[in-house]
Design an enzyme around this catalytic site. Structure first.
Site, PDB file in Angstrom:
ATOM      1  N   HIS A   1      36.034  43.366 -34.891  1.00  0.00           N
ATOM      2  CA  HIS A   1      34.685  43.458 -34.327  1.00  0.00           C
ATOM      3  C   HIS A   1      34.698  43.741 -32.826  1.00  0.00           C
ATOM      4  O   HIS A   1      33.995  44.626 -32.345  1.00  0.00           O
ATOM      5  CB  HIS A   1      33.916  42.168 -34.632  1.00  0.00           C
ATOM      6  CG  HIS A   1      32.437  42.321 -34.633  1.00  0.00           C
ATOM      7  ND1 HIS A   1      31.608  41.563 -35.429  1.00  0.00           N
ATOM      8  CD2 HIS A   1      31.611  43.149 -33.937  1.00  0.00           C
ATOM      9  CE1 HIS A   1      30.350  41.912 -35.221  1.00  0.00           C
ATOM     10  NE2 HIS A   1      30.325  42.865 -34.311  1.00  0.00           N
TER      11      HIS A   1
ATOM     12  N   LYS B   1      33.376  43.210 -40.605  1.00  0.00           N
ATOM     13  CA  LYS B   1      34.149  43.136 -39.354  1.00  0.00           C
ATOM     14  C   LYS B   1      34.767  41.747 -39.175  1.00  0.00           C
ATOM     15  O   LYS B   1      34.123  40.730 -39.468  1.00  0.00           O
ATOM     16  CB  LYS B   1      33.247  43.456 -38.154  1.00  0.00           C
ATOM     17  CG  LYS B   1      32.456  44.747 -38.313  1.00  0.00           C
ATOM     18  CD  LYS B   1      31.739  45.150 -37.039  1.00  0.00           C
ATOM     19  CE  LYS B   1      30.708  46.228 -37.330  1.00  0.00           C
ATOM     20  NZ  LYS B   1      29.422  45.701 -37.854  1.00  0.00           N
TER      21      LYS B   1
ATOM     22  N   TYR C   1      27.585  38.392 -38.779  1.00  0.00           N
ATOM     23  CA  TYR C   1      26.164  38.585 -39.092  1.00  0.00           C
ATOM     24  C   TYR C   1      25.697  37.524 -40.096  1.00  0.00           C
ATOM     25  O   TYR C   1      24.503  37.370 -40.320  1.00  0.00           O
ATOM     26  CB  TYR C   1      25.878  39.975 -39.673  1.00  0.00           C
ATOM     27  CG  TYR C   1      26.239  41.147 -38.759  1.00  0.00           C
ATOM     28  CD1 TYR C   1      26.575  40.958 -37.428  1.00  0.00           C
ATOM     29  CD2 TYR C   1      26.237  42.443 -39.247  1.00  0.00           C
ATOM     30  CE1 TYR C   1      26.914  42.031 -36.608  1.00  0.00           C
ATOM     31  CE2 TYR C   1      26.571  43.526 -38.437  1.00  0.00           C
ATOM     32  CZ  TYR C   1      26.916  43.303 -37.119  1.00  0.00           C
ATOM     33  OH  TYR C   1      27.251  44.365 -36.320  1.00  0.00           O
TER      34      TYR C   1
ATOM     35  N   ASP D   1      26.719  48.634 -43.210  1.00  0.00           N
ATOM     36  CA  ASP D   1      27.539  47.993 -42.173  1.00  0.00           C
ATOM     37  C   ASP D   1      27.189  46.511 -42.038  1.00  0.00           C
ATOM     38  O   ASP D   1      26.064  46.163 -41.685  1.00  0.00           O
ATOM     39  CB  ASP D   1      27.286  48.693 -40.826  1.00  0.00           C
ATOM     40  CG  ASP D   1      28.131  48.104 -39.709  1.00  0.00           C
ATOM     41  OD1 ASP D   1      29.368  48.215 -39.794  1.00  0.00           O
ATOM     42  OD2 ASP D   1      27.558  47.534 -38.759  1.00  0.00           O
TER      43      ASP D   1
HETATM   44  N1  LIG Z   1      30.058  46.622 -33.642  1.00  0.00           N
HETATM   45  C1  LIG Z   1      29.217  45.983 -32.850  1.00  0.00           C
HETATM   46  O1  LIG Z   1      29.608  45.278 -31.909  1.00  0.00           O
HETATM   47  C2  LIG Z   1      27.738  46.126 -33.085  1.00  0.00           C
HETATM   48  C3  LIG Z   1      26.820  45.689 -32.125  1.00  0.00           C
HETATM   49  C4  LIG Z   1      25.462  45.865 -32.382  1.00  0.00           C
HETATM   50  C5  LIG Z   1      25.049  46.455 -33.575  1.00  0.00           C
HETATM   51  N2  LIG Z   1      25.959  46.849 -34.525  1.00  0.00           N
HETATM   52  C6  LIG Z   1      25.561  47.500 -35.801  1.00  0.00           C
HETATM   53  O2  LIG Z   1      24.710  48.602 -35.487  1.00  0.00           O
HETATM   54  C7  LIG Z   1      23.490  48.452 -36.234  1.00  0.00           C
HETATM   55  C8  LIG Z   1      22.322  49.109 -35.518  1.00  0.00           C
HETATM   56  O3  LIG Z   1      22.185  48.611 -34.214  1.00  0.00           O
HETATM   57  P1  LIG Z   1      20.865  47.841 -33.699  1.00  0.00           P
HETATM   58  O4  LIG Z   1      20.188  47.190 -34.841  1.00  0.00           O
HETATM   59  O5  LIG Z   1      21.315  47.014 -32.550  1.00  0.00           O
HETATM   60  O6  LIG Z   1      19.994  48.987 -33.057  1.00  0.00           O
HETATM   61  P2  LIG Z   1      19.173  50.287 -33.586  1.00  0.00           P
HETATM   62  O7  LIG Z   1      19.548  50.608 -34.984  1.00  0.00           O
HETATM   63  O8  LIG Z   1      19.363  51.313 -32.524  1.00  0.00           O
HETATM   64  O9  LIG Z   1      17.668  49.805 -33.515  1.00  0.00           O
HETATM   65  C9  LIG Z   1      17.093  48.924 -34.441  1.00  0.00           C
HETATM   66  C10 LIG Z   1      15.645  48.670 -34.039  1.00  0.00           C
HETATM   67  O10 LIG Z   1      14.917  49.909 -34.079  1.00  0.00           O
HETATM   68  C11 LIG Z   1      13.792  49.782 -34.945  1.00  0.00           C
HETATM   69  N3  LIG Z   1      13.690  51.068 -35.650  1.00  0.00           N
HETATM   70  C12 LIG Z   1      14.490  51.529 -36.636  1.00  0.00           C
HETATM   71  N4  LIG Z   1      14.118  52.765 -37.021  1.00  0.00           N
HETATM   72  C13 LIG Z   1      13.051  53.108 -36.250  1.00  0.00           C
HETATM   73  C14 LIG Z   1      12.225  54.247 -36.199  1.00  0.00           C
HETATM   74  N5  LIG Z   1      12.435  55.293 -37.005  1.00  0.00           N
HETATM   75  N6  LIG Z   1      11.205  54.262 -35.292  1.00  0.00           N
HETATM   76  C15 LIG Z   1      11.003  53.204 -34.472  1.00  0.00           C
HETATM   77  N7  LIG Z   1      11.764  52.092 -34.474  1.00  0.00           N
HETATM   78  C16 LIG Z   1      12.778  52.039 -35.368  1.00  0.00           C
HETATM   79  C17 LIG Z   1      14.110  48.633 -35.865  1.00  0.00           C
HETATM   80  O11 LIG Z   1      12.921  47.979 -36.264  1.00  0.00           O
HETATM   81  P3  LIG Z   1      12.538  47.561 -37.793  1.00  0.00           P
HETATM   82  O12 LIG Z   1      13.752  46.945 -38.414  1.00  0.00           O
HETATM   83  O13 LIG Z   1      11.430  46.585 -37.577  1.00  0.00           O
HETATM   84  O14 LIG Z   1      12.099  48.808 -38.491  1.00  0.00           O
HETATM   85  C18 LIG Z   1      14.945  47.727 -34.971  1.00  0.00           C
HETATM   86  O15 LIG Z   1      14.112  46.917 -34.157  1.00  0.00           O
HETATM   87  C19 LIG Z   1      23.362  46.933 -36.396  1.00  0.00           C
HETATM   88  O16 LIG Z   1      22.426  46.610 -37.397  1.00  0.00           O
HETATM   89  C20 LIG Z   1      24.784  46.587 -36.728  1.00  0.00           C
HETATM   90  O17 LIG Z   1      25.063  46.887 -38.090  1.00  0.00           O
HETATM   91  C21 LIG Z   1      27.311  46.690 -34.282  1.00  0.00           C
END
Ligand SMILES: NC(=O)c1ccc[n+]([C@@H]2O[C@H](COP(=O)([O-])OP(=O)(O)OC[C@H]3O[C@@H](n4cnc5c(N)ncnc54)[C@H](OP(=O)(O)O)[C@@H]3O)[C@@H](O)[C@H]2O)c1
Length: 284
Positions: free
Chosen positions: A114, A81, A52, A47
């Protein structure tokens, strides 16, 4: 390498993996390395987004993986997006053409709007742009992100075309029961952003800890399994290869109805991670 990932069939007939890899805020070499590690670890859905600033790096990592392993391009689903600043129909088509050029992967698999940016109020025009880009073969599957039921009604009524995907904020503190039902009513697949809860992950909640103990898995795996059992496609981001493997390894156990109910009960009306209410939030 973990077990093969199941897939979902979309309302346009294509399939996508039941769990994917989030790439925000990865950029530069860190992004190429992390996406390559994710592919090596078995992820087949990546994604990205124009905003980004990492489409070039995501494309580079996927091309390198394909070249080195002989994996067919069609085995990998890449999605990006459209940003709010390109919501006029012609600008949307041009933006998708630019994403196509940046990624150098041939036809993009998925493009999503997006954010609806309802104050600007041009998401219907943007949706027509995605439909046109699909006609021109820049993209195969089109969908939206952060759309409410009302936004969905407006674009479907305007165009007669139903999105295949709606990617929304969804984690245990904000389980989006109503929006999941609204998507399902239209045959739209729900993807979950911040699926772990990002910096407010519920890893020490008793419901999550108890399920993790009971199944011999980690709290993060419990949260992602909860997502999968709800029928959502979670997109966890991790730059840490061991966590990438952990996050993908959620297809070998099943939460009970009681465990699912206890995690569902963590949801709160004010559970959003930031003030990202799609009826007011504007993101260009
Ligand atoms: N459409 C939208 O508006 C929108 C908005 C926000 C996000 N997104 C998408 O959704 C994706 C994921 O969302 P997000 O990055 O905000 O949140 P997330 O995936 O819920 O959390 C990511 C965080 O959790 C940590 N992490 C990952 N796996 C873990 C585990 N097994 N144990 C402990 N900590 C862990 C990561 O650290 P490390 O990397 O240091 O391991 C990072 O700091 C984004 O990357 C993006 O592609 C889309």
């Amino acid at each position: 390498m973990v077990d093969a990932i199941p897939s979902h069939t979309l309302n346009d007939g294509y399939s996508i993996p039941a769990l994917g890899f989030g790439t925000y805020p990865l950029k530069g070499d860190e992004c190429v390395t992390a996406v390559r590690a994710a592919l090596d670890n078995g992820y087949r859905l990546i994604d990205s987004a124009v905003n980004y600033g990492n489409e070039v790096e995501v494309g580079e990592a996927i091309r390198g993986f394909i070249e080195d392993t002989g994996t067919p391009r069609e085995d990998i689903t890449v999605q990006t997006k459209l940003p709010g600043r390109h919501h006029e129909t012609d600008a949307a088509v041009r933006s998708i053409e630019e994403s196509f050029d940046k990624m150098q992967l041939g036809t993009l698999d998925v493009v999503l709007i997006h954010w609806p940016n309802p104050v600007t109020g041009k998401f219907r025009e943007a949706w027509r742009g995605l439909i046109e880009a699909r006609k021109r073969d820049y993209v195969r599957t089109i969908g939206v992100s952060n759309f409410t039921a009302d936004h969905l009604t407006q674009i479907v009524d305007d165009s007669g075309v139903t999105p295949a995907i709606n990617q929304i904020e969804l984690h245990p503190y904000f389980n989006q029961e109503a929006m999941r039902a609204a998507n399902a009513d239209r045959g739209i697949l729900t993807q979950s952003w911040s699926p772990l809860g990002k910096r407010e992950a519920p890893y020490s909640e008793p419901a999550v800890v108890a399920a993790a103990r009971s199944h011999g898995v980690t709290p993060a795996q419990v949260v992602l399994r909860w997502q999968v059992q709800l029928g959502n496609v979670p997109l966890p981001k991790s730059a840490t290869p061991s966590r990438q493997v952990e996050n993908l390894d959620v297809f070998g156990f099943e939460l009970t109805g009681i465990e699912m109910g206890a995690i569902n009960a963590l949801t709160r009306a004010d559970g959003r991670l930031f003030d990202g209410d799609p009826t007011t939030h504007e993101e260009m």
